[in-house]
Design an enzyme around this catalytic site. Structure first.
Site, PDB file in Angstrom:
ATOM      1  N   ASP A 211      35.067  34.727  38.491  1.00  0.00           N
ATOM      2  CA  ASP A 211      35.388  33.906  39.707  1.00  0.00           C
ATOM      3  C   ASP A 211      36.282  34.773  40.794  1.00  0.00           C
ATOM      4  O   ASP A 211      37.222  35.512  40.529  1.00  0.00           O
ATOM      5  CB  ASP A 211      36.193  32.467  39.506  1.00  0.00           C
ATOM      6  CG  ASP A 211      37.575  32.861  39.001  1.00  0.00           C
ATOM      7  OD1 ASP A 211      38.444  32.983  39.688  1.00  0.00           O
ATOM      8  OD2 ASP A 211      37.760  32.812  37.918  1.00  0.00           O
ATOM      9  N   SER A 212      35.707  34.602  42.021  1.00  0.00           N
ATOM     10  CA  SER A 212      36.364  35.472  43.079  1.00  0.00           C
ATOM     11  C   SER A 212      36.443  36.806  43.092  1.00  0.00           C
ATOM     12  O   SER A 212      35.499  37.441  42.842  1.00  0.00           O
ATOM     13  CB  SER A 212      37.997  34.515  43.341  1.00  0.00           C
ATOM     14  OG  SER A 212      38.361  34.949  44.632  1.00  0.00           O
TER      15      SER A 212
END
Length: 378
Positions: A211-212
């Protein structure tokens, strides 16, 4: 980046100030967002609106004091010794291309937590799935704490049939020094990927997730695996990217602050700027080498992959346009299998925030889509 507030006693005084500010601010936020028309998005709940504001304040503290939260990750590693694993560096010949060790950056051991427990090496069923998740944090904040890992692992188990999830905490660029800039974190992801494979799970049953900034690293590992003419490591069975940071530039803070979605995201733009200055070679003061650029900022640098790629973005996050554009670029490459999914009301990083924001139903829709996509890829 140097901050007076990163030193005592100023840091302690700043904490007292922020706690007092939050206590005073909370009742005002509850009143301010009591009506849907006053919220960042009318479709948002009161809970989502208030939490967004508090998250921004928390990140203001991180940036002002240069606090990376690594101490809390290390404390959780010590609290759960039965689920903790330390992956030793792989053979040096595996760190090729942009991952090559040099005088500044050498492979290091990588720690992380298993959920719900460590798998027994060599005892995997033929169809048993394992997930390796790489948490985000703009390359400078640690999100490998147990509370975050539980939410991610729970989603993987409930919706994708994953039996075990490993959440790894790579080196943070906020640690200071050239030895933690790119490609240190990417070396760490290769290290932990090799560790997971060494347990005996079939590579096609490994799901690589990020994520991210963690999505950026997961994608960079996939690029590295595909770039090797004679694969030194087998590819995973699928890759899931959650709000991946695909445009990492020296002026990221100002660029994303100008986004039309800046008012509906929980992203603090000074955090992104801190991240780029800490992660980029040379602190972003010199151009990134052509060889490194696709690994650091993959937007406009699509590549061919045999691995199914599921990419998600929130409709209310500043990364949305970039993530959607990158997914389209990857899908346009002949032979690629790419699915882009979005959640209209979600801000940044649904897989990490769904439980706190009350977006379990929205996550279930996305995970159902991911499950169907990956199953057709088998």
């Amino acid at each position: 980046m140097v901050s007076l507030l990163s030193r005592q006693p100023w840091k302690g005084l700043y904490v007292v100030f922020l706690v007092g500010k939050a206590i005073i601010r909370l009742p005002w936020l509850l009143m301010r967002y009591s009506l849907p028309s006053t919220r960042p998005l009318p479709e948002w709940s009161l809970r989502m609106s208030v939490i967004r504001d508090l998250v921004l304040q928390l990140h203001e503290y991180n940036v002002a004091t240069l606090s990376n939260d690594m101490a809390s990750v290390q404390a959780d590693h010590e609290r759960f010794p039965d689920r903790f694993a330390l992956a030793a560096p792989a053979d040096l010949h595996l760190y090729t291309g942009v991952l090559r060790p040099d005088a500044a950056t050498q492979p290091a051991a990588v720690g992380g937590l298993w959920y719900p427990s460590p798998p027994r090496a060599g005892a995997f069923a033929d169809d048993e799935k394992i997930a390796l998740h790489v948490p985000g944090g703009a390359f400078v904040l640690a999100f490998g704490q147990d509370m975050h890992g539980r939410d991610v692992a729970g989603a993987m188990a409930r919706h994708l049939g994953v039996s075990h999830t490993f959440v790894a905490q790579y080196r943070l660029s906020s640690a200071g020094g050239e030895d933690t800039r790119f490609p240190a974190a990417l070396q760490d992801i290769l290290t932990v990927y090799r560790y997971v494979l060494s347990l005996g799970v079939r590579p096609q049953n490994v799901l690589l997730s990020g994520d991210s900034a963690g999505g950026n690293l997961a994608l960079a590992l996939l690029r590295h695996l595909e770039a090797t003419e004679e694969p030194l490591l087998p590819r995973p069975g699928g890759v899931l990217l959650w709000s991946p940071w695909v445009r990492v530039t020296a002026s990221a803070g100002a660029e994303y602050a100008a986004s039309r979605r800046a008012g509906t995201d929980s992203m603090l733009f000074s955090l992104l700027q801190w991240g780029t200055e800490a992660y980029l070679p040379g602190g972003g003061k010199t151009p990134v080498a052509d060889e490194q650029l696709p690994y650091i900022s993959p937007l406009h640098h699509p590549f061919r992959t045999r691995v199914p790629l599921f990419i998600h973005a929130g409709g209310a996050e500043v990364f949305y346009d970039d993530v959607r554009a990158f997914a389209g670029q990857m899908a346009a490459v002949d032979g690629n299998r790419v699915r882009f999914a979005e959640t209209a009301i979600a801000g940044h990083d649904l897989i990490m925030s769904y439980a706190g924001l009350g977006l379990e139903a929205e996550l279930e829709v996305v995970m159902s889509d991911a499950r169907d996509f990956l199953s057709r890829a088998d």
